[in-house]
Design an enzyme around this catalytic site. Structure first.
Site, PDB file in Angstrom:
ATOM      1  N   SER A   1      40.680  48.883  38.195  1.00 37.65           N
ATOM      2  CA  SER A   1      41.631  49.740  37.867  1.00 37.65           C
ATOM      3  C   SER A   1      42.521  48.893  36.485  1.00 37.65           C
ATOM      4  O   SER A   1      42.830  50.196  36.602  1.00 37.65           O
ATOM      5  CB  SER A   1      42.513  49.383  39.419  1.00 37.65           C
ATOM      6  OG  SER A   1      42.160  49.523  40.517  1.00 37.65           O
TER       7      SER A   1
ATOM      8  N   HIS B   1      46.920  46.063  38.540  1.00 42.08           N
ATOM      9  CA  HIS B   1      47.082  47.762  37.931  1.00 42.08           C
ATOM     10  C   HIS B   1      47.998  47.545  36.776  1.00 42.08           C
ATOM     11  O   HIS B   1      48.496  48.679  35.751  1.00 42.08           O
ATOM     12  CB  HIS B   1      47.694  48.330  38.832  1.00 42.08           C
ATOM     13  CG  HIS B   1      46.371  48.646  39.825  1.00 42.08           C
ATOM     14  ND1 HIS B   1      46.941  48.322  41.713  1.00 42.08           N
ATOM     15  CD2 HIS B   1      46.134  49.308  40.412  1.00 42.08           C
ATOM     16  CE1 HIS B   1      45.997  49.279  41.802  1.00 42.08           C
ATOM     17  NE2 HIS B   1      44.835  49.707  41.523  1.00 42.08           N
TER      18      HIS B   1
END
Length: 196
Positions: free
Chosen positions: A145, A195
């Site tokens: 991610s 993230h």
């Protein structure tokens, strides 16, 4: 069931493309093979998930650098792998076709190192400067991610257009931020620093 759908989608998309992006295809295949841990010779060469979790404490305390890089290529379940590989396919095809395979491979390498390194630096900084150990310094995380968020920023950074982020229309240059906030709100247990 999701992996069969992913395979069907990947093959059909790849076949329809005029220019086949080999690095993107290789990354999707590598991430999927690592998740499946098949065939047997691959299984014997790969560390287990427990040996590669991204954990700032273990990386720094034991100088366990394999966790720094390998954790990006492991996933904890089919939905995690499926979502990340669909995202990689969409972003990777656009970027690799526009910049060329060699430059794209260099960019992916830089994004892996930067996303993992920045996550480690942020976790350590929170500990050192704010004595904030939980949850970030002892967090266990895996997945592609961080690299995908980097790709999203690169794709949208110069755009004056709008993009849909899970049904919300936002200026494209803020799409990664909107997705970061939405994921944190609606998907429990995901790595905020990973993230970010």
């Amino acid at each position: 069931g999701m992996l069969a759908f992913l395979a069907l989608h990947a093959v059909s998309e790849y076949c329809r493309l005029e220019r086949k992006p080999p690095v993107t295809a290789g990354l999707v295949a590598a991430n999927t093979l690592i998740y499946l841990r098949r065939p047997g010779f691959v299984d014997a060469m790969l560390p287990t998930l427990d040996q590669v979790w991204f954990n700032p404490d273990l990386i720094l305390k034991h100088k366990d650098l394999k966790r720094l890089v390998l954790s990006a290529f492991y996933h904890i379940g089919e939905p995690h792998l499926f979502y990340n590989m669909l995202s990689l396919s969409w972003k990777g095809i656009q970027l690799e076709n526009s910049m060329g395979s060699v430059e794209f491979a260099s960019m992916v390498t830089a994004l892996v190192v930067m996303s993992q390194g920045i996550t480690l630096l942020l976790a350590k900084s929170l500990l050192v400067f704010f004595d904030y150990e939980r949850p970030y310094y002892n967090e266990y995380a895996v997945g592609f991610s961080g690299v995908l968020f980097g790709m999203k920023v690169i794709l949208n950074s110069q755009s004056d257009n709008y993009a849909y982020v899970h049904g919300l229309l936002v200026p494209a240059r803020f799409a990664a931020w909107a997705e970061l906030i939405l994921i944190q709100m609606f998907v429990p247990g995901v790595s905020f620093l990973g993230h970010l």
